[in-house]
Design a protein around this motif. Structure first.
Motif, PDB file in Angstrom:
ATOM      1  N   GLY A  70       0.826  -1.201   0.000  1.00 12.24           N
ATOM      2  CA  GLY A  70       0.000   0.000   0.000  1.00 12.24           C
ATOM      3  C   GLY A  70       0.859   1.248   0.000  1.00 12.24           C
ATOM      4  O   GLY A  70       1.784   1.381  -0.800  1.00 12.24           O
ATOM      5  N   SER A  71       0.593   2.154   0.924  1.00  8.39           N
ATOM      6  CA  SER A  71       1.339   3.415   0.954  1.00  8.39           C
ATOM      7  C   SER A  71       2.698   3.299   1.634  1.00  8.39           C
ATOM      8  O   SER A  71       3.398   4.289   1.785  1.00  8.39           O
ATOM      9  CB  SER A  71       0.514   4.494   1.663  1.00  8.39           C
ATOM     10  OG  SER A  71       0.325   4.158   3.029  1.00  8.39           O
ATOM     11  N   ASP A  89       3.961  -3.798  -4.616  1.00 10.78           N
ATOM     12  CA  ASP A  89       2.576  -3.426  -4.867  1.00 10.78           C
ATOM     13  C   ASP A  89       2.393  -3.195  -6.353  1.00 10.78           C
ATOM     14  O   ASP A  89       3.306  -2.701  -7.020  1.00 10.78           O
ATOM     15  CB  ASP A  89       2.185  -2.162  -4.089  1.00 10.78           C
ATOM     16  CG  ASP A  89       0.699  -2.129  -3.770  1.00 10.78           C
ATOM     17  OD1 ASP A  89      -0.106  -1.946  -4.717  1.00 10.78           O
ATOM     18  OD2 ASP A  89       0.340  -2.302  -2.591  1.00 10.78           O
ATOM     19  N   ASP A  91       0.119  -1.176  -7.539  1.00 11.62           N
ATOM     20  CA  ASP A  91      -0.369   0.192  -7.699  1.00 11.62           C
ATOM     21  C   ASP A  91       0.822   1.137  -7.861  1.00 11.62           C
ATOM     22  O   ASP A  91       1.622   1.288  -6.926  1.00 11.62           O
ATOM     23  CB  ASP A  91      -1.196   0.576  -6.473  1.00 11.62           C
ATOM     24  CG  ASP A  91      -1.797   1.979  -6.591  1.00 11.62           C
ATOM     25  OD1 ASP A  91      -1.466   2.696  -7.553  1.00 11.62           O
ATOM     26  OD2 ASP A  91      -2.596   2.343  -5.707  1.00 11.62           O
ATOM     27  N   ALA A  94       1.162   3.647  -5.047  1.00 13.24           N
ATOM     28  CA  ALA A  94       1.682   3.063  -3.812  1.00 13.24           C
ATOM     29  C   ALA A  94       3.203   2.989  -3.849  1.00 13.24           C
ATOM     30  O   ALA A  94       3.882   3.313  -2.868  1.00 13.24           O
ATOM     31  CB  ALA A  94       1.083   1.665  -3.603  1.00 13.24           C
ATOM     32  N   THR A 203     -12.395   5.578  -3.831  1.00 10.11           N
ATOM     33  CA  THR A 203     -12.275   4.979  -5.159  1.00 10.11           C
ATOM     34  C   THR A 203     -13.350   5.486  -6.110  1.00 10.11           C
ATOM     35  O   THR A 203     -13.184   5.427  -7.321  1.00 10.11           O
ATOM     36  CB  THR A 203     -12.354   3.449  -5.064  1.00 10.11           C
ATOM     37  OG1 THR A 203     -13.567   3.079  -4.386  1.00 10.11           O
ATOM     38  CG2 THR A 203     -11.165   2.897  -4.299  1.00 10.11           C
TER      39      THR A 203
END
Length: 243
Positions: A70-71, A89, A91, A94, A203
């Motif tokens: 995640g972050s 990740d 993303d 991220a 989202t």
């Protein structure tokens, strides 16, 4: 036949079980230390949670892996506790956030670049709009342009583009990534951001019904996927406030 656990594995499992039985509610504690609050991100857990497990289950110098980081909360906590943090990740945001959180940058360089970015971006916004329009046309295809027009007023598009152009001039990768994250943080935010979304940290954000510019003048809100295209002036600068 399942092999028996060795003594070290059993000790680790027992320690983990004891941790899970403890109080894991950290909501009354400050979670904004270090670089944890540099950017909004959905479903973040408090940094005290991974810190507790890292301290109890690992030693300084050991590796902590977060396969869905995640972050980057766990990776940053590992870094702060003297461990080697590794995160993965899918993303891209991220990955960008986690890298910014743990990459050391010079405070002096950050201050110097921040002043230069703002100064040059303001000059471009007020005096070189045509170049910014050309940059926007170069960056986005028609579909992306419709999306951007729907969520951002034209004046905000110009100002953000001016900032992007200046950030991309930075040669140092860590500094460039840091400023990219800072720019993203004023767009993807729970409130007070520069887009026409009520909450881009979610989202599925909703678009505002009404908006005003920095001088309190109402913006025309086109219901189609094309934002208002009012002419700009020095008296009508970037910041957008929602009402």
């Amino acid at each position: 036949m399942t092999p028996a656990l060795d003594l070290e594995d059993q000790v680790s499992i027992d320690r983990l079980c004891r941790l899970l039985e403890e109080d894991l509610d950290f909501h009354d504690q400050d979670s904004g230390y270090a670089s944890h609050n540099i950017h909004s991100f959905p479903a973040k857990f408090p940094p005290q949670l991974p810190r507790k497990f890292i301290q109890a289950l690992t030693l300084p110098g050991e590796t902590v892996l977060d396969p869905m980081m995640g972050s980057g909360t766990t990776v940053l906590e590992a870094f702060l506790l003297g461990r080697r943090g590794i995160g993965f990740d899918i993303d891209p945001l991220a990955v960008m956030l986690a890298k910014a959180k743990v990459s050391p940058i010079s405070h002096h360089d950050a201050v110097i670049w921040s002043r230069e970015i703002i100064s040059n971006a303001r000059e471009s916004f007020f005096f070189r709009k045509r170049a910014l329009y050309n940059e926007i046309d170069r960056m986005w295809d028609e579909e992306t342009r419709e999306f951007v027009d729907y969520w951002f007023s034209r004046e905000v598009q110009l100002a953000l583009t001016a900032l992007v152009v200046e950030i991309n001039r930075i040669n140092d990768e860590n500094l460039r990534n840091f400023f990219s994250v800072i720019l993203s943080s004023i767009i993807i935010t729970k409130s007070g951001g520069v887009s026409l979304a009520l909450d881009l940290a979610h989202t599925r954000p909703h678009r505002v019904d009404r908006a005003i510019d920095w001088n309190g003048c109402p913006l025309e809100m086109d219901t189609s996927k094309r934002s208002e295209r009012r002419k700009l002036s020095k008296k009508n600068p970037l910041p957008l406030r929602r009402v």
